[in-house]
Scaffold this active site. Structure first.
Site, short mmCIF file in Angstrom:
data_model
loop_
_atom_site.label_atom_id
_atom_site.label_comp_id
_atom_site.label_asym_id
_atom_site.label_seq_id
_atom_site.Cartn_x
_atom_site.Cartn_y
_atom_site.Cartn_z
N ARG A 126 5.07 6.90 15.93
CA ARG A 126 6.30 6.63 15.15
C ARG A 126 6.81 5.21 15.29
O ARG A 126 7.99 4.93 15.10
CB ARG A 126 7.40 7.62 15.51
N LYS A 148 7.73 -6.09 5.48
CA LYS A 148 7.14 -5.18 4.49
C LYS A 148 5.69 -4.93 4.89
O LYS A 148 4.90 -5.87 5.00
CB LYS A 148 7.19 -5.77 3.08
N GLU A 190 3.68 -19.44 -3.61
CA GLU A 190 4.78 -18.75 -2.92
C GLU A 190 5.76 -19.76 -2.31
O GLU A 190 6.94 -19.46 -2.12
CB GLU A 190 4.23 -17.80 -1.84
N LYS A 232 13.17 -17.69 3.46
CA LYS A 232 12.92 -16.24 3.42
C LYS A 232 13.61 -15.52 4.58
O LYS A 232 14.15 -14.42 4.40
CB LYS A 232 11.41 -15.95 3.42
N GLU A 242 15.93 -4.73 0.87
CA GLU A 242 15.92 -5.02 -0.57
C GLU A 242 16.89 -4.15 -1.37
O GLU A 242 16.51 -3.48 -2.34
CB GLU A 242 14.49 -4.90 -1.12
N ARG A 246 17.17 -9.62 -1.85
CA ARG A 246 15.73 -9.74 -1.54
C ARG A 246 14.87 -9.57 -2.78
O ARG A 246 13.77 -10.11 -2.86
CB ARG A 246 15.34 -8.77 -0.43
N ASN A 250 11.03 -11.70 -5.99
CA ASN A 250 10.01 -11.25 -6.95
C ASN A 250 10.01 -12.07 -8.23
O ASN A 250 9.44 -11.63 -9.25
CB ASN A 250 10.22 -9.77 -7.28
N HIS A 253 7.01 -12.01 -10.56
CA HIS A 253 6.08 -10.96 -10.15
C HIS A 253 5.80 -9.91 -11.23
O HIS A 253 4.71 -9.37 -11.28
CB HIS A 253 6.60 -10.26 -8.88
N HIS A 257 2.14 -9.44 -11.95
CA HIS A 257 1.40 -8.19 -11.70
C HIS A 257 0.70 -7.71 -12.96
O HIS A 257 -0.44 -7.22 -12.91
CB HIS A 257 2.34 -7.09 -11.20
N HIS A 270 -3.23 -13.21 -6.49
CA HIS A 270 -1.81 -12.86 -6.57
C HIS A 270 -0.95 -14.13 -6.77
O HIS A 270 -0.10 -14.18 -7.67
CB HIS A 270 -1.39 -12.12 -5.30
P1 NAD Z 1 -6.16 -12.06 1.96
O1 NAD Z 1 -5.57 -11.44 3.14
O2 NAD Z 1 -7.12 -11.27 1.14
O3 NAD Z 1 -6.83 -13.44 2.36
C1 NAD Z 1 -7.44 -14.22 1.37
C2 NAD Z 1 -8.88 -14.58 1.73
O4 NAD Z 1 -8.87 -15.62 2.72
C3 NAD Z 1 -9.68 -13.44 2.33
O5 NAD Z 1 -11.01 -13.54 1.86
C4 NAD Z 1 -9.62 -13.74 3.83
O6 NAD Z 1 -10.70 -13.18 4.55
C5 NAD Z 1 -9.69 -15.23 3.83
N1 NAD Z 1 -9.11 -15.91 4.98
C6 NAD Z 1 -7.96 -15.62 5.60
N2 NAD Z 1 -7.66 -16.56 6.50
C7 NAD Z 1 -8.66 -17.47 6.46
C8 NAD Z 1 -8.90 -18.67 7.14
N3 NAD Z 1 -8.02 -19.19 7.97
N4 NAD Z 1 -10.05 -19.34 6.86
C9 NAD Z 1 -10.93 -18.85 5.95
N5 NAD Z 1 -10.74 -17.73 5.24
C10 NAD Z 1 -9.60 -17.06 5.51
O7 NAD Z 1 -5.01 -12.53 0.93
P2 NAD Z 1 -3.56 -13.13 1.13
O8 NAD Z 1 -3.31 -13.95 -0.08
O9 NAD Z 1 -3.37 -13.74 2.47
O10 NAD Z 1 -2.64 -11.83 1.08
C11 NAD Z 1 -2.59 -11.01 -0.07
C12 NAD Z 1 -2.05 -9.67 0.36
O11 NAD Z 1 -0.72 -9.85 0.86
C13 NAD Z 1 -1.95 -8.65 -0.75
O12 NAD Z 1 -2.41 -7.41 -0.28
C14 NAD Z 1 -0.45 -8.57 -1.05
O13 NAD Z 1 -0.07 -7.30 -1.52
C15 NAD Z 1 0.11 -8.86 0.31
N6 NAD Z 1 1.47 -9.39 0.31
C16 NAD Z 1 2.37 -8.80 1.12
C17 NAD Z 1 3.66 -9.28 1.18
C18 NAD Z 1 4.64 -8.67 2.13
O14 NAD Z 1 5.83 -9.02 2.10
N7 NAD Z 1 4.20 -7.79 3.00
C19 NAD Z 1 4.03 -10.40 0.41
C20 NAD Z 1 3.07 -10.99 -0.40
C21 NAD Z 1 1.79 -10.48 -0.44
N1 GLY Z 2 7.26 -10.73 -0.82
C1 GLY Z 2 8.55 -10.25 -1.17
C2 GLY Z 2 9.34 -9.74 0.01
O1 GLY Z 2 8.96 -9.89 1.14
O2 GLY Z 2 10.36 -9.18 -0.21
#
Ligand code: NAD
Ligand code: GLY
Length: 367
Positions: A126, A148, A190, A232, A242, A246, A250, A253, A257, A270
């Site tokens: 939990r 998140k 971003e 942020k 949110e 917050r 978006n 977005h 999306h 993205h």
């Molecule tokens: P990702 O995690 O897929 O990373 C992008 C690519 O870079 C991957 O191929 C990864 O293996 C590679 N990589 C990562 N670090 C590296 C490094 N230092 N050197 C070489 N390669 C590297 O993508 P992302 O853009 O980091 O994240 C996208 C994800 O984040 C999505 O799932 C999205 O939904 C999520 N997201 C979450 C939030 C949140 O608030 N939680 C906000 C925005 C996005």
């Molecule tokens: N990426 C949007 C949030 O964290 O709320």
């Protein structure tokens, strides 16, 4: 929120009372074991990473885990692996480790790893501690901060999740040296987004420093990450779950999306979808009389300057994109609810947006 910095290390506090945590931003932080070991409270740690990042950086983290019972769980690379099945495997790895309630999950990677690792930590007994070690620019400036967490379902992205704040975020800027160019630029979207929504001084600073950011110069890169995280962290501290402000994060977005989905997640990353989406939101806001053409032009120039796409990819259809926008989670009572723009530094949540205006903007931009 407090910020301290020497010339290279920035510490930004996400102020959430007893759950407050630091975001450290600077070079060499993965190897600064004394700093982040202090955030581990128990004897067990599970490092979750992926098959691309682990060969590059797991060793630096492992050297800091001396004396603990720890193991690693590696995902295959890609969004397709942010699944419930892999959360199950991560929880099995915690069970194998004999992890107790004081165990810690360490997320080493981009947003995919961070979201899945955080959700696994939220589920185990939990809710146990987790530490974010983001290695993409997008993860440093967005997904690692704010709690998140979650995974995708076949029915859609991020449909399952929890708010679960990390104990600390360690953003080692050195890891960005190996990040592929396209991923780096997607992260810049971003950064631009935060400035466009709420920080006009930062927007002007980005305009002045675009070339240095393109070159990944360390000092401006650290400053850009720190300024976006600072922005942020403030939003999250005021509206953790949110209920209002917050949602402004978006901006772009809903359009983005729809573009990502229309391209079956193969055409735009993205951040790229967010870049085009922000510009479409700006054009719509201008059409609705909420912002000036000069602001739209400024946003367009900045996105161009940091090498982000600003046009809808060829072959996409305006009506199909509008239909996808109607499925967005933010919509209420069957009407479009979008984040619109009042010009540089000001965004607003608007309900009941005129679909004809949205369609006109989409048609103007479809080729
Ligand atoms: P990702 O995690 O897929 O990373 C992008 C690519 O870079 C991957 O191929 C990864 O293996 C590679 N990589 C990562 N670090 C590296 C490094 N230092 N050197 C070489 N390669 C590297 O993508 P992302 O853009 O980091 O994240 C996208 C994800 O984040 C999505 O799932 C999205 O939904 C999520 N997201 C979450 C939030 C949140 O608030 N939680 C906000 C925005 C996005
Ligand atoms: N990426 C949007 C949030 O964290 O709320």
């Amino acid at each position: 929120m407090t910020t301290t910095s020497d010339s290279r290390l920035h510490t930004i506090d996400v102020a959430l009372g007893a759950r407050s945590y630091p975001v450290w931003i600077g070079p060499g932080l993965l190897s600064d074991h004394a700093r982040w070991r202090a955030a581990l409270r128990g004897r067990h740690a599970l490092v979750i990473s992926n098959t691309t990042v682990a060969p590059l950086y797991l060793q630096r983290v492992a050297e800091g885990l001396d004396g603990l019972h720890w193991s690693s769980f590696l995902l295959d690379d890609g969004e397709a692996h942010k699944t419930f099945a892999n959360v199950g495997r991560a929880l099995e790895a915690l069970a194998q480790l004999g992890a107790t309630r004081d165990a810690c999950v360490i997320a080493l990677g981009g947003g995919v790893v961070g979201d899945l690792a955080g959700f696994s930590a939220a589920c185990w007994m939990r809710g146990i501690d987790f530490i974010q070690m983001p290695t993409t620019l997008l993860a440093m400036v967005d997904s690692s901060v704010g709690g998140k967490t979650g995974v995708n379902l076949p029915a859609g992205k991020n449909l399952v999740g929890a708010f679960h704040q990390p104990r600390a975020v360690i953003a080692d800027i050195d890891t960005l040296t190996t990040l592929p160019e396209r991923e780096y630029r997607a992260g810049l979207a971003e950064v631009v987004k935060g400035a466009a929504i709420g920080d006009p001084d930062f927007f002007a600073w980005l305009e002045a420093n675009a070339a240095a950011l393109n070159a990944r110069d360390t000092a401006p890169l650290i400053e850009a990450v720190a300024r976006k995280v600072q922005y942020k962290a403030g939003v999250v501290a005021r509206d953790e779950t949110e209920q209002g402000e917050r949602a402004l994060l978006n901006l772009g977005h809903t359009f983005g999306h729809a573009l990502e989905t229309a391209g079956k997640y193969k055409v735009l990353l993205h951040g790229e979808g967010v870049a085009v989406g922000m510009l479409l939101a700006a054009q719509l806001s201008e059409r609705l009389g909420m912002s000036a053409a000069a602001d739209t032009a400024r946003l367009h120039r900045l996105l161009d300057a940091v090498g982000l796409p600003t046009t809808i990819p060829p072959g996409m259809d305006a009506e199909q994109l509008l239909a996808l926008m109607r499925l967005d989670k933010k919509n209420l009572a069957g009407t479009l609810r979008l984040i619109l723009w009042r010009g540089v530094g000001r965004a607003e949540i608007v309900g009941g947006v005129d679909e004809a205006a949205v369609l006109a903007v989409l048609r103007d931009n479809c080729r």
